[in-house]
Design a protein around this motif. Structure first.
Motif, short mmCIF file in Angstrom:
data_model
loop_
_atom_site.label_atom_id
_atom_site.label_comp_id
_atom_site.label_asym_id
_atom_site.label_seq_id
_atom_site.Cartn_x
_atom_site.Cartn_y
_atom_site.Cartn_z
N VAL A 437 28.27 30.87 20.19
CA VAL A 437 28.89 31.82 21.09
C VAL A 437 28.80 31.23 22.49
N ASP A 438 29.82 31.50 23.33
CA ASP A 438 29.74 30.99 24.70
C ASP A 438 29.02 32.01 25.58
N LEU A 439 28.85 31.66 26.84
CA LEU A 439 28.03 32.48 27.71
C LEU A 439 28.71 33.77 28.16
N THR A 440 29.96 33.96 27.80
CA THR A 440 30.60 35.25 28.06
C THR A 440 30.26 36.26 26.98
N GLY A 441 29.71 35.78 25.85
CA GLY A 441 29.48 36.65 24.70
C GLY A 441 30.71 36.76 23.82
N GLU A 442 31.75 36.04 24.16
CA GLU A 442 32.98 36.05 23.38
C GLU A 442 33.10 34.72 22.62
N ASN A 443 34.21 34.55 21.95
CA ASN A 443 34.48 33.29 21.24
C ASN A 443 33.36 32.94 20.27
N GLU A 444 32.90 33.94 19.55
CA GLU A 444 31.88 33.71 18.54
C GLU A 444 32.54 33.17 17.27
N ARG A 445 31.93 32.17 16.64
CA ARG A 445 32.49 31.63 15.42
C ARG A 445 31.40 31.03 14.54
N ARG A 446 31.70 30.94 13.27
CA ARG A 446 30.77 30.36 12.30
C ARG A 446 31.11 28.89 12.07
N LEU A 447 30.09 28.03 12.00
CA LEU A 447 30.29 26.64 11.70
C LEU A 447 30.23 26.42 10.19
N PRO A 448 31.13 25.62 9.64
CA PRO A 448 31.12 25.40 8.19
C PRO A 448 29.95 24.51 7.77
N THR A 449 29.23 24.92 6.74
CA THR A 449 28.19 24.10 6.13
C THR A 449 28.32 24.25 4.61
N PRO A 450 27.97 23.21 3.86
CA PRO A 450 28.15 23.28 2.40
C PRO A 450 27.20 24.24 1.70
N VAL A 451 26.07 24.55 2.33
CA VAL A 451 25.10 25.49 1.77
C VAL A 451 24.61 26.40 2.89
N ASN A 452 23.72 27.33 2.59
CA ASN A 452 23.13 28.16 3.63
C ASN A 452 22.48 27.28 4.69
N ALA A 453 22.46 27.76 5.94
CA ALA A 453 21.97 26.94 7.03
C ALA A 453 21.17 27.78 8.01
N SER A 454 20.08 27.20 8.55
CA SER A 454 19.24 27.89 9.53
C SER A 454 18.66 26.86 10.51
N ASP A 455 17.93 27.36 11.50
CA ASP A 455 17.21 26.51 12.47
C ASP A 455 18.08 25.41 13.07
#
Length: 463
Positions: A437-455
């Motif tokens: 997410v950018d610093l406006t709090g907008e333009n939130e999106r998910r990044l593609p990963t082949p499996v679950n992802a954290s950290d």
């Protein structure tokens, strides 16, 4: 109070135990050479025209042209097909940024090779574009690729910026990211960030028995690679300031160990190991020191150890849990979380452990702070009930919540300090994914990963 604390095997050495858990080394990055002024027709410089209003700019990005269509190691279909892919990557970078409205090559006519430096203005002005990004790709005799990138202002019918790079075929995506960085920096005045990588923990298996592996990918989620096999749990990776190494925590036989993984060689070294619970290793800005937290006799404190190993120095000694230290960019201060007041809150101290004081006074709990590389803000996990991502100034003021989900946590900054990545856990399934997410709090999106992802851990701009 600061106490030197030496524990067993707190030295750097190769680990034959964990070496068995290493996957194949990541392929080495090739050398990316920026073309100088007198090479390839002067592919740097160009006229510079100030432009302030860049929000929602329409940008046309046609396929990059090829002087001749020949097969390459990057794309067996040839340089013409590779030119199309280059433009697609640039379009995706600029679109996902949220500031621009790019039109990609699949909806645009394809310029010829001579037109790259001599735009056909009438072709593009009829399409509503305010900016035009054109470029070319050419195969050299040694197998490397030359990629040129040009940014034009349609209203002025003038060139704003240009640059070029010579890359190995395997690094063609880096040339695309560098072109997107050129456009982004020229139009916004901000530092670039697309040509960078992300380390994270790849998770598989049921949520109550997850296999957690160390993984890396490009900033857009491409070129994913596993660095460990999953025989031991890996946690909280962080890139070194020079990008060459990864710091992470591993549990091989139930005991925590902090390792440094050399990206180029695939070898790793042990920094510390002990039987006490250990958390959240972090680099100092110069790469010489490592902060981490360790629980001893029911009390968790923050320690500092040389990246070369040796004795650790305890920096906090308040009753309770002190965890998650993150240096300011100038290394003069460390921000961390502590429950010494009765609940998780954000504190700051001098780099030697002195002058400890609380920053967060806005209700709810606060955890996992990380200082912006620009030094102007601190990102953290805000917990008024649900878990959200928030930012504040280093003096504790100007609090702003950026996300509003059930469980968002562990923020990490882009190299230019303008975008934050974090991971989100779904309420019912326990599925974890990386978001930004950018610093406006907008333009939130998910990044593609082949499996679950954290950290997630966003690394610096690649050298």
């Amino acid at each position: 109070m600061r106490i030197s604390f030496l524990f067993g095997l707190a030295v750097v050495f190769s680990s034959p135990v964990l070496a068995q858990d290493l996957a194949a080394p990541a392929p080495a990055d090739g050398e990316v050479v920026q073309i100088e002024d007198d090479e390839e027709g002067g592919l740097t410089g160009g006229s510079v025209v100030d432009r302030i209003d860049f929000d929602d700019l329409g940008i046309a990005i046609p396929a990059f042209a090829a002087d001749r269509d020949v097969p390459t190691a990057a794309n067996s279909a040839g340089t013409a097909a590779l030119g199309l892919e280059l433009a697609r990557v640039i379009t995706s970078d600029l679109k996902n940024n949220g500031l621009f409205k790019p039109t990609g090559p699949d909806a645009l006519p394809r310029p010829t090779y001579p037109q790259i430096t001599d735009p056909q203005w009438s072709t593009w002005s009829n399409r509503g574009a305010e900016m035009l990004v054109q470029g070319y790709v050419r195969a050299q005799g040694d197998g490397r690729l030359v990629v040129g990138c040009y940014l034009y202002d349609m209203a002025l019918q003038d060139e704003l910026a240009r640059s070029g790079w010579i890359v190995p075929p395997s690094d063609w995506r880096r040339a695309a990211h560098k072109c997107a960085d050129l456009v982004y920096s020229r139009l916004t005045g901000e530092d670039p960030f697309f040509d960078s990588r992300i380390a994270y923990i790849a998770e598989t298996g049921p949520k109550d028995n997850r296999t957690k592996r160390l993984a890396v990918m490009d900033s857009d989620g491409a070129n994913h690679r596993f660095l460990t096999l999953g025989g031991s749990t890996a946690l909280t990776p962080r890139y070194s300031p020079d990008y060459r190494r990864l710091l992470y925590l591993s549990y091989v036989d139930g005991n925590p160990r902090i390792y440094i993984y050399d990206i180029g060689s695939g070898r790793q070294q042990l920094v510390t190991q002990n039987s006490n619970p250990t958390f959240a290793p972090r680099w100092s800005p110069d790469g010489k020191w490592i902060l981490y937290s360790m629980a001893v006799n029911g009390n968790t404190d923050i320690y500092r150890v040389s990246a070369e190993g040796g004795p650790s120095v305890r920096l906090t000694d308040a009753p309770g849990i002190d965890i998650g230290g993150s240096y300011s960019p100038d290394a003069s201060q460390i921000v961390f979380e502590s429950d010494r007041s009765g609940s998780q809150q954000i504190y700051v101290m001098d780099s030697n452990g002195g002058n400890q004081r609380r920053l967060s006074f806005f209700g709810g709990r606060a955890a996992t702070p990380e200082w912006s590389p620009r030094g102007d803000q601190i990102a953290f996990t805000y917990i008024p009930g649900d878990f959200n991502i928030a930012v504040m100034s280093p003096n504790g003021r100007n609090f702003r919540k950026l996300t509003n989900a059930w469980q968002d946590e562990a923020p990490t900054w882009s190299p230019n300090g303008r975008i934050i990545q974090f991971f989100r856990t779904e309420r019912n399934s326990g599925k974890t994914s990386i978001y930004q997410v950018d610093l406006t709090g907008e333009n939130e999106r998910r990044l593609p990963t082949p499996v679950n992802a954290s950290d997630p851990a966003w690394g610096p701009i690649l050298p």
